[in-house]
Write a protein that holds these residues in place. Structure first.
Motif, PDB file in Angstrom:
ATOM      1  N   ALA A  88     -27.568   4.678  86.148  1.00 39.12           N
ATOM      2  CA  ALA A  88     -28.616   3.922  84.980  1.00 39.12           C
ATOM      3  C   ALA A  88     -29.830   4.912  84.960  1.00 39.12           C
ATOM      4  N   THR A 133     -32.996   0.702  84.277  1.00 36.78           N
ATOM      5  CA  THR A 133     -32.060   0.671  85.478  1.00 36.78           C
ATOM      6  C   THR A 133     -31.946  -0.847  85.970  1.00 36.78           C
ATOM      7  N   PHE A 134     -31.232  -0.742  87.087  1.00 33.20           N
ATOM      8  CA  PHE A 134     -31.124  -2.082  87.826  1.00 33.20           C
ATOM      9  C   PHE A 134     -31.986  -2.423  88.976  1.00 33.20           C
ATOM     10  N   ARG A 135     -32.124  -1.566  89.939  1.00 31.39           N
ATOM     11  CA  ARG A 135     -32.479  -1.905  91.042  1.00 31.39           C
ATOM     12  C   ARG A 135     -34.267  -1.167  91.242  1.00 31.39           C
ATOM     13  N   TRP A 148     -32.444  -6.141  87.738  1.00 28.20           N
ATOM     14  CA  TRP A 148     -32.334  -7.461  88.692  1.00 28.20           C
ATOM     15  C   TRP A 148     -33.491  -7.710  89.166  1.00 28.20           C
ATOM     16  N   GLN A 189     -21.048   5.092  85.518  1.00 26.17           N
ATOM     17  CA  GLN A 189     -21.272   3.807  85.878  1.00 26.17           C
ATOM     18  C   GLN A 189     -21.839   2.983  84.673  1.00 26.17           C
ATOM     19  N   ILE A 191     -22.656   1.460  81.139  1.00 23.93           N
ATOM     20  CA  ILE A 191     -22.009   0.889  79.816  1.00 23.93           C
ATOM     21  C   ILE A 191     -22.431   1.142  78.548  1.00 23.93           C
ATOM     22  N   VAL A 219     -16.645  -5.289  80.611  1.00 26.99           N
ATOM     23  CA  VAL A 219     -17.780  -4.800  81.804  1.00 26.99           C
ATOM     24  C   VAL A 219     -17.009  -5.233  83.110  1.00 26.99           C
ATOM     25  N   MET A 279      -9.499   3.813  89.077  1.00 28.79           N
ATOM     26  CA  MET A 279      -9.826   4.329  90.265  1.00 28.79           C
ATOM     27  C   MET A 279      -8.987   5.584  90.793  1.00 28.79           C
ATOM     28  N   THR A 321     -28.334   7.732  90.210  1.00 30.55           N
ATOM     29  CA  THR A 321     -27.565   6.431  90.661  1.00 30.55           C
ATOM     30  C   THR A 321     -28.301   6.257  92.331  1.00 30.55           C
ATOM     31  N   SER A 322     -28.512   4.949  92.512  1.00 22.59           N
ATOM     32  CA  SER A 322     -29.041   4.791  93.718  1.00 22.59           C
ATOM     33  C   SER A 322     -28.286   4.604  94.918  1.00 22.59           C
ATOM     34  N   GLY A 323     -26.891   4.662  94.651  1.00 20.25           N
ATOM     35  CA  GLY A 323     -25.909   4.782  95.783  1.00 20.25           C
ATOM     36  C   GLY A 323     -25.656   3.307  96.563  1.00 20.25           C
ATOM     37  N   VAL A 368     -23.800   0.855  94.819  1.00 21.91           N
ATOM     38  CA  VAL A 368     -22.707  -0.017  94.598  1.00 21.91           C
ATOM     39  C   VAL A 368     -21.438   0.897  94.901  1.00 21.91           C
ATOM     40  N   PRO A 419     -17.099   1.084  94.526  1.00 20.76           N
ATOM     41  CA  PRO A 419     -16.741   2.363  95.333  1.00 20.76           C
ATOM     42  C   PRO A 419     -17.567   3.656  94.880  1.00 20.76           C
ATOM     43  N   GLY A 472     -36.449  14.541  90.588  1.00 21.21           N
ATOM     44  CA  GLY A 472     -37.400  14.498  89.396  1.00 21.21           C
ATOM     45  C   GLY A 472     -36.485  13.930  88.201  1.00 21.21           C
ATOM     46  N   ALA A 510     -34.499  13.005  85.254  1.00 22.72           N
ATOM     47  CA  ALA A 510     -33.231  13.417  84.697  1.00 22.72           C
ATOM     48  C   ALA A 510     -33.375  14.509  83.539  1.00 22.72           C
TER      49      ALA A 510
HETATM   50  C1  BJW Z   1     -33.956   8.209  87.792  1.00 20.72           C
HETATM   51  C2  BJW Z   1     -34.593   8.062  86.528  1.00 20.72           C
HETATM   52  C3  BJW Z   1     -34.973   9.143  85.852  1.00 20.72           C
HETATM   53  C4  BJW Z   1     -34.800   5.856  87.566  1.00 20.72           C
HETATM   54  N1  BJW Z   1     -34.366  10.344  86.153  1.00 20.72           N
HETATM   55  N2  BJW Z   1     -33.100   9.066  87.783  1.00 20.72           N
HETATM   56  C5  BJW Z   1     -17.847  -1.583 100.335  1.00 20.72           C
HETATM   57  C6  BJW Z   1     -16.474  -0.751  99.493  1.00 20.72           C
HETATM   58  C7  BJW Z   1     -16.145  -1.352  98.494  1.00 20.72           C
HETATM   59  C8  BJW Z   1     -16.693  -2.178  97.595  1.00 20.72           C
HETATM   60  C9  BJW Z   1     -17.906  -2.979  98.302  1.00 20.72           C
HETATM   61  C10 BJW Z   1     -18.269  -2.620  99.467  1.00 20.72           C
HETATM   62  N3  BJW Z   1     -19.282  -3.513  99.892  1.00 20.72           N
HETATM   63  C11 BJW Z   1     -19.491  -4.218  98.906  1.00 20.72           C
HETATM   64  C12 BJW Z   1     -18.535  -4.076  97.941  1.00 20.72           C
HETATM   65  C13 BJW Z   1     -18.581  -4.815  96.643  1.00 20.72           C
HETATM   66  C14 BJW Z   1     -19.360  -4.341  95.570  1.00 20.72           C
HETATM   67  C15 BJW Z   1     -20.660  -3.685  96.043  1.00 20.72           C
HETATM   68  O1  BJW Z   1     -20.802  -2.448  95.975  1.00 20.72           O
HETATM   69  N4  BJW Z   1     -21.784  -4.444  96.466  1.00 20.72           N
HETATM   70  C16 BJW Z   1     -22.800  -3.783  97.129  1.00 20.72           C
HETATM   71  C17 BJW Z   1     -24.063  -4.442  96.254  1.00 20.72           C
HETATM   72  C18 BJW Z   1     -23.020  -3.701  98.351  1.00 20.72           C
HETATM   73  N5  BJW Z   1     -18.583  -3.853  94.612  1.00 20.72           N
HETATM   74  C19 BJW Z   1     -18.048  -4.129  93.792  1.00 20.72           C
HETATM   75  O2  BJW Z   1     -17.817  -5.134  93.691  1.00 20.72           O
HETATM   76  C20 BJW Z   1     -17.078  -3.423  92.843  1.00 20.72           C
HETATM   77  N6  BJW Z   1     -15.741  -3.616  92.820  1.00 20.72           N
HETATM   78  C21 BJW Z   1     -14.902  -3.326  94.087  1.00 20.72           C
HETATM   79  O3  BJW Z   1     -15.293  -2.906  95.108  1.00 20.72           O
HETATM   80  O4  BJW Z   1     -13.729  -3.530  93.742  1.00 20.72           O
HETATM   81  C22 BJW Z   1     -12.728  -3.569  95.056  1.00 20.72           C
HETATM   82  C23 BJW Z   1     -12.468  -1.986  95.389  1.00 20.72           C
HETATM   83  C24 BJW Z   1     -12.519  -1.344  96.739  1.00 20.72           C
HETATM   84  C25 BJW Z   1     -12.523  -0.105  97.123  1.00 20.72           C
HETATM   85  C26 BJW Z   1     -11.964   0.721  96.282  1.00 20.72           C
HETATM   86  C27 BJW Z   1     -11.833   0.344  94.647  1.00 20.72           C
HETATM   87  C28 BJW Z   1     -12.322  -0.919  94.467  1.00 20.72           C
HETATM   88  C29 BJW Z   1     -17.589  -3.730  91.375  1.00 20.72           C
HETATM   89  C30 BJW Z   1     -18.942  -3.331  91.220  1.00 20.72           C
HETATM   90  C31 BJW Z   1     -19.533  -3.633  89.658  1.00 20.72           C
HETATM   91  C32 BJW Z   1     -20.901  -3.157  89.402  1.00 20.72           C
HETATM   92  N7  BJW Z   1     -21.202  -3.950  88.205  1.00 20.72           N
HETATM   93  C33 BJW Z   1     -22.704  -3.511  87.515  1.00 20.72           C
HETATM   94  C34 BJW Z   1     -23.116  -4.351  86.259  1.00 20.72           C
HETATM   95  C35 BJW Z   1     -21.777  -4.540  85.427  1.00 20.72           C
HETATM   96  C36 BJW Z   1     -22.232  -3.398  84.350  1.00 20.72           C
HETATM   97  C37 BJW Z   1     -23.592  -3.925  83.688  1.00 20.72           C
HETATM   98  O5  BJW Z   1     -23.861  -4.905  83.342  1.00 20.72           O
HETATM   99  O6  BJW Z   1     -24.341  -2.822  83.420  1.00 20.72           O
HETATM  100  O7  BJW Z   1     -22.593  -2.172  87.452  1.00 20.72           O
HETATM  101  S1  BJW Z   1     -23.929  -3.738  88.684  1.00 20.72           S
HETATM  102  C38 BJW Z   1     -24.912  -2.306  88.436  1.00 20.72           C
HETATM  103  O8  BJW Z   1     -25.029  -1.540  89.487  1.00 20.72           O
HETATM  104  C39 BJW Z   1     -24.163  -1.862  87.307  1.00 20.72           C
HETATM  105  C40 BJW Z   1     -24.164  -0.337  87.620  1.00 20.72           C
HETATM  106  O9  BJW Z   1     -23.350   0.491  87.097  1.00 20.72           O
HETATM  107  C41 BJW Z   1     -24.212  -0.366  89.194  1.00 20.72           C
HETATM  108  C42 BJW Z   1     -24.890   0.862  89.853  1.00 20.72           C
HETATM  109  O10 BJW Z   1     -26.217   1.106  89.652  1.00 20.72           O
HETATM  110  P1  BJW Z   1     -27.068   2.346  89.441  1.00 20.72           P
HETATM  111  O11 BJW Z   1     -26.508   2.940  88.214  1.00 20.72           O
HETATM  112  O12 BJW Z   1     -26.996   3.112  90.591  1.00 20.72           O
HETATM  113  O13 BJW Z   1     -28.295   2.015  89.004  1.00 20.72           O
HETATM  114  P2  BJW Z   1     -29.720   1.606  89.818  1.00 20.72           P
HETATM  115  O14 BJW Z   1     -30.675   0.977  89.283  1.00 20.72           O
HETATM  116  O15 BJW Z   1     -29.163   0.895  91.396  1.00 20.72           O
HETATM  117  O16 BJW Z   1     -30.197   3.035  90.264  1.00 20.72           O
HETATM  118  C43 BJW Z   1     -30.782   4.006  89.440  1.00 20.72           C
HETATM  119  C44 BJW Z   1     -31.428   5.441  89.928  1.00 20.72           C
HETATM  120  O17 BJW Z   1     -31.841   6.065  88.919  1.00 20.72           O
HETATM  121  C45 BJW Z   1     -32.349   5.036  91.229  1.00 20.72           C
HETATM  122  O18 BJW Z   1     -32.244   5.958  92.180  1.00 20.72           O
HETATM  123  C46 BJW Z   1     -33.816   5.476  90.480  1.00 20.72           C
HETATM  124  O19 BJW Z   1     -34.425   6.185  91.393  1.00 20.72           O
HETATM  125  C47 BJW Z   1     -33.094   6.611  89.558  1.00 20.72           C
HETATM  126  N8  BJW Z   1     -33.820   6.864  88.374  1.00 20.72           N
HETATM  127  N9  BJW Z   1     -35.331   6.732  86.711  1.00 20.72           N
HETATM  128  C48 BJW Z   1     -33.426  10.342  87.227  1.00 20.72           C
HETATM  129  N10 BJW Z   1     -35.795   9.059  84.746  1.00 20.72           N
END
Ligand code: BJW
Length: 245
Positions: A15, A25-27, A33, A95, A97, A153, A163, A181-183, A185, A187, A223, A225
């Motif tokens: 995000a 972003t999300f977090r 969130w 990641q 959408i 989604v 995958m 990405t915040s790392g 979520v 996989p 910095g 993006a």
């Molecule tokens: C900037 C900036 C600027 C700000 N410049 N940077 C261990 C192993 C496997 C799975 C799990 C596990 N433990 C738990 C799980 C299950 C779960 C999970 O991960 N839970 C965690 C919370 C612990 N995962 C799942 O359920 C996934 N499925 C799954 O695991 O299936 C089984 C499987 C197992 C093994 C292999 C394969 C499969 C599904 C996850 C679905 C995520 N869905 C979402 C929402 C849906 C779409 C939507 O509505 O948009 O996806 S959640 C949300 O988080 C969204 C995002 O894609 C995702 C990641 O977020 P992202 O992109 O990292 O955003 P932020 O906000 O977190 O970070 C933004 C970053 O940008 C920050 O660091 C800022 O600093 C930075 N930033 N401004 C540069 N200007």
């Protein structure tokens, strides 16, 4: 011709890359969130319980994305330039959408968490473009069933798309770059470790601040993006990957 394949690059975006285009972003403290609970909008159980609420969440985001004010930024454009000019494969796994990578010109792209501008039918599996609001009673144009359309989604607990293909390309790449990405979520958060198993890969994190897995990366650049991504792409195209290690 040496017959040797040019080294391939895998890029993961989150995000943060779309933040400067005006998408949340999300977090982060002002992120999605902080306003909405995951359990209410981003799980299959939430959709089964209250599809109208889930539709309202995605309808608002779809309306914003298609409203005309949200456009790709310099980071999206730089990644499209990298794909066009790098002699090997550049595979972009996002990641996100939103459709900002496509609009910037990236073509070798996979939306592992789905696409906001698509819906699919839970009855027949047909996927279709969808730019308007989605209502619970809308019907599928393929099978005619009403009430079965859902956002295309990936919610928590569901399997992200393709995958196997992603893990194959990670095993075979010369460079893995994680951007915005915040790392948090999985996989996706595990991609860097998977790429490193090949031993010869260069890994880089480009983010506003260190992510959860920052210490695993060989190189980190912090910095906005729109600044760090174009600089990084310039450097890769000028010096190649080996100079980064
Ligand atoms: C900037 C900036 C600027 C700000 N410049 N940077 C261990 C192993 C496997 C799975 C799990 C596990 N433990 C738990 C799980 C299950 C779960 C999970 O991960 N839970 C965690 C919370 C612990 N995962 C799942 O359920 C996934 N499925 C799954 O695991 O299936 C089984 C499987 C197992 C093994 C292999 C394969 C499969 C599904 C996850 C679905 C995520 N869905 C979402 C929402 C849906 C779409 C939507 O509505 O948009 O996806 S959640 C949300 O988080 C969204 C995002 O894609 C995702 C990641 O977020 P992202 O992109 O990292 O955003 P932020 O906000 O977190 O970070 C933004 C970053 O940008 C920050 O660091 C800022 O600093 C930075 N930033 N401004 C540069 N200007």
């Amino acid at each position: 011709m040496s017959g040797k394949r040019a080294p391939s690059i895998v890029i993961l975006t989150g995000a943060g890359i779309s933040k400067e285009s005006g998408l949340d972003t999300f977090r982060d403290a002002d992120g999605i969130w902080a306003r909405v609970r995951i359990e209410d909008v981003a799980t299959p159980e939430a959709f089964a319980r209250d599809p109208g609420r889930v539709h309202a969440f995605y309808n608002a985001r779809r309306e914003k994305l298609t409203g005309g004010a949200i456009v790709p930024n310099a980071a999206h454009t730089a990644l499209a330039r990298l794909e066009a000019e790098w002699p090997g494969e550049v595979f972009l796994v996002t990641q996100n959408i939103d459709d900002l990578h496509e609009r910037a010109g990236s073509t070798n792209l996979l939306h592992m968490h789905g696409e906001l501008l698509k819906v699919r039918c839970t009855a027949c599996g047909e996927m279709m473009e969808w730019r308007a609001s989605l209502a619970v009673e809308d019907t599928c144009s393929a099978c005619g069933r009403g009430g079965g359309l859902r956002p295309h989604v990936v919610w928590f607990g569901e399997m992200p798309f393709e995958m196997e293909h992603i893990f194959e390309t990670l095993s075979d790449c010369a460079m893995f770059v994680s951007i915005g990405t915040s790392g948090n979520v999985y996989p996706a958060a595990g991609f860097v470790s998977h790429a490193r198993q090949s031993g010869t890969v260069h890994t880089a994190e480009l983010n506003l601040e260190p992510s959860e897995g920052a210490s695993i990366f060989a190189e980190t650049v912090y910095g906005p993006a729109t600044e760090v991504v174009p600089d990084f792409v310039d450097r890769v195209l000028r010096e190649g990957i080996s100079a980064l290690g």
